[in-house]
Write a protein that holds these residues in place. Sequence first.
Motif, PDB file in Angstrom:
ATOM      1  N   LEU A  65       8.531 -48.385 -11.841  1.00 52.59           N
ATOM      2  CA  LEU A  65       7.696 -47.365 -11.200  1.00 52.59           C
ATOM      3  C   LEU A  65       6.330 -47.314 -11.825  1.00 52.59           C
ATOM      4  O   LEU A  65       5.308 -47.192 -11.125  1.00 52.59           O
ATOM      5  CB  LEU A  65       8.377 -45.998 -11.278  1.00 52.59           C
ATOM      6  CG  LEU A  65       9.632 -45.826 -10.395  1.00 52.59           C
ATOM      7  CD1 LEU A  65      10.308 -44.484 -10.696  1.00 52.59           C
ATOM      8  CD2 LEU A  65       9.256 -45.929  -8.929  1.00 52.59           C
ATOM      9  N   SER A  92       5.744 -38.927  -7.754  1.00 53.12           N
ATOM     10  CA  SER A  92       6.791 -37.902  -7.663  1.00 53.12           C
ATOM     11  C   SER A  92       8.130 -38.484  -8.094  1.00 53.12           C
ATOM     12  O   SER A  92       8.902 -37.825  -8.822  1.00 53.12           O
ATOM     13  CB  SER A  92       6.872 -37.394  -6.221  1.00 53.12           C
ATOM     14  OG  SER A  92       7.925 -36.486  -6.085  1.00 53.12           O
ATOM     15  N   GLN A  93       8.410 -39.728  -7.685  1.00 49.97           N
ATOM     16  CA  GLN A  93       9.675 -40.365  -8.099  1.00 49.97           C
ATOM     17  C   GLN A  93       9.693 -40.614  -9.595  1.00 49.97           C
ATOM     18  O   GLN A  93      10.757 -40.486 -10.249  1.00 49.97           O
ATOM     19  CB  GLN A  93       9.861 -41.689  -7.331  1.00 49.97           C
ATOM     20  CG  GLN A  93      10.081 -41.499  -5.834  1.00 49.97           C
ATOM     21  CD  GLN A  93      10.214 -42.838  -5.114  1.00 49.97           C
ATOM     22  OE1 GLN A  93      10.194 -43.928  -5.791  1.00 49.97           O
ATOM     23  NE2 GLN A  93      10.336 -42.780  -3.784  1.00 49.97           N
ATOM     24  N   GLU A 136       3.754 -40.526  -3.637  1.00 44.28           N
ATOM     25  CA  GLU A 136       5.221 -40.519  -3.541  1.00 44.28           C
ATOM     26  C   GLU A 136       5.850 -41.166  -4.769  1.00 44.28           C
ATOM     27  O   GLU A 136       6.849 -40.671  -5.312  1.00 44.28           O
ATOM     28  CB  GLU A 136       5.643 -41.269  -2.262  1.00 44.28           C
ATOM     29  CG  GLU A 136       7.149 -41.241  -2.035  1.00 44.28           C
ATOM     30  CD  GLU A 136       7.528 -41.954  -0.745  1.00 44.28           C
ATOM     31  OE1 GLU A 136       8.730 -42.053  -0.450  1.00 44.28           O
ATOM     32  OE2 GLU A 136       6.616 -42.385   0.002  1.00 44.28           O
ATOM     33  N   LEU A 137       5.238 -42.284  -5.277  1.00 39.88           N
ATOM     34  CA  LEU A 137       5.757 -42.961  -6.479  1.00 39.88           C
ATOM     35  C   LEU A 137       5.610 -42.096  -7.711  1.00 39.88           C
ATOM     36  O   LEU A 137       6.495 -42.055  -8.575  1.00 39.88           O
ATOM     37  CB  LEU A 137       5.042 -44.296  -6.676  1.00 39.88           C
ATOM     38  CG  LEU A 137       5.361 -45.378  -5.620  1.00 39.88           C
ATOM     39  CD1 LEU A 137       4.490 -46.625  -5.855  1.00 39.88           C
ATOM     40  CD2 LEU A 137       6.835 -45.751  -5.657  1.00 39.88           C
ATOM     41  N   ALA A 193      10.552 -37.518 -11.465  1.00 38.30           N
ATOM     42  CA  ALA A 193      11.978 -37.210 -11.350  1.00 38.30           C
ATOM     43  C   ALA A 193      12.824 -38.133 -12.225  1.00 38.30           C
ATOM     44  O   ALA A 193      13.819 -37.713 -12.836  1.00 38.30           O
ATOM     45  CB  ALA A 193      12.408 -37.351  -9.884  1.00 38.30           C
ATOM     46  N   ALA A 194      12.419 -39.447 -12.341  1.00 35.37           N
ATOM     47  CA  ALA A 194      13.197 -40.400 -13.157  1.00 35.37           C
ATOM     48  C   ALA A 194      13.059 -40.076 -14.624  1.00 35.37           C
ATOM     49  O   ALA A 194      14.023 -40.195 -15.405  1.00 35.37           O
ATOM     50  CB  ALA A 194      12.731 -41.824 -12.867  1.00 35.37           C
ATOM     51  N   LYS A 205      14.071 -48.941 -14.307  1.00 30.67           N
ATOM     52  CA  LYS A 205      13.535 -48.242 -13.118  1.00 30.67           C
ATOM     53  C   LYS A 205      12.243 -47.546 -13.440  1.00 30.67           C
ATOM     54  O   LYS A 205      11.266 -47.580 -12.654  1.00 30.67           O
ATOM     55  CB  LYS A 205      14.561 -47.213 -12.609  1.00 30.67           C
ATOM     56  CG  LYS A 205      14.128 -46.556 -11.325  1.00 30.67           C
ATOM     57  CD  LYS A 205      15.219 -45.622 -10.836  1.00 30.67           C
ATOM     58  CE  LYS A 205      14.749 -44.953  -9.528  1.00 30.67           C
ATOM     59  NZ  LYS A 205      15.767 -44.060  -8.985  1.00 30.67           N
TER      60      LYS A 205
END
Length: 512
Positions: free
Chosen positions: A282, A263-264, A260-261, A267-268, A278
Motif C-alpha cells: 500500500l 484510507s485502506q 481510497e488507498l 485501516a491496515a 500488505k
Amino acid sequence: MSLEPKFYLKVFRSRFPLFFTVFVAVVAIGVALAITLPKVYRAHASLLVEGSQIPSDLASSTVRTDLAEQVQVIRQRLLTRDNLLDIAYRFELYADRPDMQPDEIVADMRKRVRMDLAAGRQQATVVHLTAEADNGETAAEVANDLVTQVLKQDASFRTDVATDTLAFFQKEVARLGEQLDEVNRRILEFKNANIDALPETLDYRLGRQALLQERLAQTRREISQLKDQRRRLVELYERTGQVALPTARSQSPEEVELAELQSQLRAARAVLSETNPKVTMLKSRIAQLEATISGREPEAAEEESEDPSSGVIEAQLVEIDSQIETLENDAAALSEEIAELQSTIERSPSNAITLTAMERERDNIQGQYDAAVERLSAAATGERIEVLSKGQRLSVIEHAVVPNSPAPPGKTLIVLGAMAAGLLLGLAAVVLVEILFPRLRRPVELTRKLGITPLGTLPYVEAPGEAWRRTGVRFAVLALVCAGIGGGLWAVDQMVMPLDQLVEIVRAKVEL
C-alpha cells in the motif's frame, strides 16, 4: 141570558129584505163574472234535473252554478220581452185582440207563463212549466215550446260556461308562458353579461385565487433569490475578480484512488505491523500515485489561470436578468388575474341577490303556470263533459198534453162561491144594521133601557095594504140595485176595459 131562537128568527124575518138584497146583489155579480170570464186552459210539463253521469272523483264539470240560480237565469231569459212577443205572435195568442199594445201583451204573457222549481231533502229536483191559453191545443203547444227553449237554454248555459272557462285558462296559460319566457330570457341575458361573476362559480374562483396567490408568492420568492444571487455575484467579481463563487475542484481518478488507498493504509496499520507485506504494498502504491499527481499540478494550475474572462460575468448577469424579467412578467400577469378574480368575487354577492330575485320570480310564475296547465286540463275535461251532455242536465219526464177542460175555477164553482159569499154578506149586513140601529122588541129590553116594568105590551098592527106596499118598495129597491149593478158592469166593460181583462188583473193581484 138564554138564547131565544124564535126571537132571532123574527128579527131575521124583519130584516129579510136587506138580506135578500145583499144576497141577490152578490150572486148577480158572481153570475156576471161567470158569464164574462173567458175560459182558460192550462197545460203542464215537467223536467227532471239529472245528476252527472260521470263520477266526480274521476272527472268533474267546471259548471258549478247553483241549481236554483241556474233555473232563475233560464226563467229570466224565457220571460224577456222579445221572447214573449215572439211566442205570442207565433201562436197567435192575441189574434182576437189586435188592438193590444206590446207592453200589454208582455204583461199578460208573464201571467200566463210560469216556471217553478220543486226540490226537497232526499227528493228529486223537478222543474214545472205551466202555460195558459184560450184553448187547450194552444196551451199545450206553448208549454212544449217552452220545454224546448228551457232545454236549449240549459245546454247553451252550461256549454257556454264550460267553454268560457276553457278559453280563460287557455289565455291564462299563454299569458303565463309568455311571462315565463320573458323571465328566462332576462335571466339568460344577465348570466351572459355577468358570466365571470356568477354565484355558482364562486367556489372555483376562490380556489383559483388562492392558487394564483400561492404561485405569485413563489414567483416573488424566486425573483428575490435571483436578485440576491446577482448581487452576490457582482460583489464577488468586484472583490476577487472571479466570475463564480469558490468551489472545490473536481478530483482526478488518480486522486480518488489515492484517497481510497490512504484510507485502506490507515485501516491496515490499525491491525498489522509496518513490515507486513500488505502495508508495504500500500505504501509503494501511494508513493507512485503521489508522484504522478504532483507531476500534473503545475499544468493544471496553468490551465485554470487561463479560463476566467471578463465576458463570463456579463453572460451570467444577462441570463439572471432575463430570468428576473420573465418572473416579473409572470408576477404581473398573476397579479392582474388575481385582481380580476377579486373584482368578480366582490360582484358575486350582488349578482347572487339579483339572480335569486329573478329566479324567485321565475319559480313563482312557473308555479302559476303549472297550476294553470293543470286547471286547463280539468277545464278541457269539463268542457267535453258538457259538450257530450254527460254532466248535470235537464231532461223531459212529462210533455204537455192538451187539457180536456178549462182550468179551475169553473163557472159553476164561481156561482156557488158567489152564493156562499152572498149568504155570509147578507147575514153580516143584518147583524151590522141591528148593531147600528137597535129597536125595542121585547119587554125585557124596555125594562133594561128605561128601568121600568111594563104592565103589558100591545103588538104593532099594520093598516090594510101597508104590508103589500112595503114589500113592493123592497122589491123595487132590489130591482134598482140589480139594474145598477148590471149597468155598472156594462159601463166598465164598454168604457174602461173588458171585464175579462179586469178579472185577470184582479186575479193576479189576489195571487200576489
